[in-house]
Design an enzyme around this catalytic site. Structure first.
Site, PDB file in Angstrom:
ATOM      1  N   SER A 190      84.773  20.795  70.636  1.00 27.01           N
ATOM      2  CA  SER A 190      85.082  19.897  69.521  1.00 27.01           C
ATOM      3  C   SER A 190      85.694  20.601  68.328  1.00 27.01           C
ATOM      4  CB  SER A 190      83.811  19.159  69.080  1.00 27.01           C
ATOM      5  OG  SER A 190      83.366  18.282  70.084  1.00 27.01           O
ATOM      6  N   GLU A 220      62.822  13.741  52.327  1.00 25.85           N
ATOM      7  CA  GLU A 220      62.274  12.765  53.269  1.00 25.85           C
ATOM      8  C   GLU A 220      61.103  13.324  54.058  1.00 25.85           C
ATOM      9  OE1 GLU A 220      63.976   9.574  56.606  1.00 25.85           O
ATOM     10  OE2 GLU A 220      65.283  11.160  55.826  1.00 25.85           O
ATOM     11  N   PHE A 269      71.698  12.015  55.059  1.00 28.28           N
ATOM     12  CA  PHE A 269      70.560  11.190  55.440  1.00 28.28           C
ATOM     13  C   PHE A 269      69.581  11.860  56.391  1.00 28.28           C
ATOM     14  CE2 PHE A 269      74.264   8.570  54.413  1.00 28.28           C
ATOM     15  CZ  PHE A 269      73.771   7.949  53.276  1.00 28.28           C
ATOM     16  N   GLU A 270      69.852  13.081  56.796  1.00 26.90           N
ATOM     17  CA  GLU A 270      68.928  13.867  57.616  1.00 26.90           C
ATOM     18  C   GLU A 270      69.136  15.348  57.303  1.00 26.90           C
ATOM     19  OE1 GLU A 270      66.431  13.100  59.648  1.00 26.90           O
ATOM     20  OE2 GLU A 270      66.735  10.934  59.492  1.00 26.90           O
ATOM     21  N   GLU A 297      83.470   9.441  62.262  1.00 30.98           N
ATOM     22  CA  GLU A 297      83.115   9.985  63.569  1.00 30.98           C
ATOM     23  C   GLU A 297      81.825   9.376  64.111  1.00 30.98           C
ATOM     24  OE1 GLU A 297      82.152  14.211  65.819  1.00 30.98           O
ATOM     25  OE2 GLU A 297      81.493  13.909  63.748  1.00 30.98           O
ATOM     26  N   ASP A 333      78.560  12.235  71.908  1.00 33.06           N
ATOM     27  CA  ASP A 333      78.665  13.542  72.546  1.00 33.06           C
ATOM     28  C   ASP A 333      77.291  14.127  72.859  1.00 33.06           C
ATOM     29  OD1 ASP A 333      80.353  16.041  73.118  1.00 33.06           O
ATOM     30  OD2 ASP A 333      79.010  16.802  71.566  1.00 33.06           O
ATOM     31  N   HIS A 390      75.603  15.312  76.422  1.00 30.37           N
ATOM     32  CA  HIS A 390      75.162  16.693  76.655  1.00 30.37           C
ATOM     33  C   HIS A 390      73.736  16.743  77.215  1.00 30.37           C
ATOM     34  CE1 HIS A 390      78.502  19.087  75.388  1.00 30.37           C
ATOM     35  NE2 HIS A 390      78.541  18.589  74.166  1.00 30.37           N
ATOM     36  N   HIS A 392      81.668  19.425  78.639  1.00 28.17           N
ATOM     37  CA  HIS A 392      82.776  18.507  78.396  1.00 28.17           C
ATOM     38  C   HIS A 392      83.609  18.332  79.661  1.00 28.17           C
ATOM     39  CE1 HIS A 392      82.709  19.630  73.840  1.00 28.17           C
ATOM     40  NE2 HIS A 392      81.664  18.910  74.212  1.00 28.17           N
TER      41      HIS A 392
END
EC number: 3.1.3.1
Length: 533
Positions: free
Chosen positions: A111, A235, A288-289, A330, A335, A339, A451
């Site tokens: 990628s 968080e 957010f993470e 994206e 992906d 995997h 891939h």
């Protein structure tokens, strides 16, 4: 949520496996009429020959053609249809081509090198980002002088607003191609830089996110790479494993905020939706993470925004610029599901990715906004087995294999789903195969599935979308975007300005809108409840 998903899929299997092919499809007139209608649309299709004020690139990471087809079936079935006949949002774009995805040094790409191709217009080497093939993997000294410039960077120089939206960490290979130059895709923070790279002046990707260019909207995961080592996560404050990791004690979020008077940082869905309606917000960063965002089906949708919501918020912010915008979106965890040989995760992510495309298509005008949808590469993912139409995409082939055991329609060429370690292949049943955590069987053992090297599809609508044609190098995607937007090296494009302007409506409905997948699951469970008990 996972238990509900299992019930949903089992219910779908019960409903669809008993379904019959529509009677009208037995009549040749049905197919002739359908084809004639499609032909009529094709004959009336006219290219839009103006410049594109706005450009949106949707990148489905690992979304090869088999994944597109399987997602079409899944979304169709989740809407009560047999599956393959129901078009995706991307299917309805009028122009389609194939893209050759190889890296300069690899027949089957990663990628990083592919991001350099479709975002910068130049093919690069495996595991390198934003540099030409003259740069060598992991050799910091080869970076300088071999940097290549992304279309997003060129759009910013032309006065447009720009944004990056992803379900992975924002420092991951695909989004990094829009702003970074690195000979190692895994140099996320300064903690990942080897001594020689630091000595030779190479910057980590998170630092480049803040320092390389002015990005108006940044939405995704990757909090821990932005904060000093030991900084508790907002968080998960009691989980030291997700604390900040930056060794030099840099707070990159503060550094980014200091650059822009109207900059706002958020880390949860509520704050994101509030920022969307605040006209004083000129720059928005939402992380957010600590690393990648959770798979959609594992998210807490009161805290975690969907890709569709992030896309809509990004569009609201960047569309305030009268000179237009460039937005990269994206679906990155497609992906990751592949995997892991977990097709359920990959395909539900692809379904949500298609929802985001539908929302962008709804909010923008094809007269001034070019939308491209593509993948960076494929996977060794396939589905077959002569399944009956209407069979769950996660279901079993109708006949058994030569070992007298059942097998799923979906299989992988390699990966952690390899199941011959005990000397024989385990049997599988409908209940097992419909479990969201099920790993489809793989032919060759690998810790992570690889891939695939085949061409991927490119879908397009809007100004200059007709340039998407035939079989082209992956680099052609970047050049179409640059030409349509009249940015370097095509500032002399001689294209007339569009006559219609996109206007994004008020976002107040966002806070009240339940996430599409959760809503769909709930509705289907209610419909199927009588058959489940």
């Amino acid at each position: 949520m996972q238990g509900a998903c299992v019930l949903l899929l089992l219910g779908l299997h019960l409903q669809l496996s008993l379904g019959l092919v529509p009677v009208e499809e037995e009549d040749p007139a049905f197919w002739n009429r359908q084809a004639a209608q499609a032909l009529d649309v094709a004959k009336k299709l006219q290219p839009i020959q103006t410049a594109a004020k706005n450009v949106i690139l949707f990148l489905g990471d690992g979304m090869g053609v088999p994944t597109v087809t399987a997602t079409r079936i899944l979304k169709g079935q989740m809407n009560g249809k047999l599956g393959p006949e129901t078009p995706l949002a991307m299917d309805q774009f009028p122009y389609v081509a194939l893209s050759k995805t190889y890296n300069v040094d690899r027949q089957v790409p990663d990628s990083a090198g592919t991001a350099t191709a479709y975002l910068c217009g130049v093919k690069g080497n495996y595991r390198t980002i934003g540099v030409s093939a003259a740069a060598r993997y992991n050799q910091c000294k080869t970076t300088r002088g071999n940097e290549v410039t992304s279309v997003m960077n060129r759009a910013k120089k032309a006065g447009k607003s720009v944004g990056v939206v992803t379900t992975t960490r924002v420092q991951h290979a695909s989004p990094a191609g829009a702003y970074a130059h690195t000979v190692n895709r895994n140099w996320y923070s300064d903690a990942d830089l080897p001594a020689d790279a630091q000595m030779n002046g190479c910057q980590d990707i998170a630092a480049q996110l803040v320092n390389n260019m002015d990005i108006d909207v940044i939405l995704g995961g990757g909090r821990k790479y932005m904060f000093p080592v030991g900084t508790p996560d907002p968080e998960y404050p009691d989980d030291a494993s997700v604390n900040g990791v930056r060794k030099r004690k840099q707070n990159l979020v503060q550094a980014w905020q200091a650059k822009h008077q109207g900059a706002q940082y958020v880390w949860n869905r509520t704050a994101l939706l509030q920022a969307a309606d605040d006209s004083s917000v000129t720059h928005l960063m939402g992380l957010f993470e600590p690393a990648d965002m959770k798979y959609n089906v594992q998210q807490d949708h009161t805290k975690d925004p969907t890709l569709q919501e992030m896309t809509e918020v990004a569009l609201r912010v960047v569309s305030r610029n009268p000179r237009g915008f460039y937005l990269f979106v994206e679906g990155g965890r497609i992906d990751h599901g592949h995997h892991d040989d977990k097709a359920y995760m990959a395909l539900t992510e692809a379904g949500m990715f298609d929802n985001a495309i539908a929302k962008a298509n709804e909010l923008t005008s094809e007269l001034d906004t070019l939308i491209l949808v593509t993948a960076d590469h494929s996977h060794v993912f396939s589905f077959g087995g002569y399944t009956l139409r209407g069979t769950s995409i996660f279901g079993l082939a109708p006949s058994k294999a030569l070992d007298s055991k059942s097998y799923t329609s979906i299989l992988y060429g390699n990966g952690p789903g390899y199941a011959l370690g005990g000397g024989s292949r385990p049997d599988v049943n409908d209940s097992t195969s419909e479990d969201p955590s099920y790993q489809q069987q793989a032919a060759v053992p690998q810790a992570s599935e690889t891939h695939g090297g085949e061409d991927v599809a490119v879908f397009a609508r809007g100004p200059q979308a007709h340039l998407v044609h035939g079989v082209e190098e992956e680099t052609f995607v970047a050049h179409i975007m640059a030409f349509a937007g009249c940015v370097e090296p095509y500032t002399d494009c001689n294209l007339p300005a569009p006559t219609t302007a996109t206007s994004i409506p008020d976002a107040a409905h966002l806070a009240a809108s339940p996430p599409p997948l959760a809503l769909l699951a709930g509705a289907m469970l209610l419909l199927l409840a009588p058959t489940l008990y």
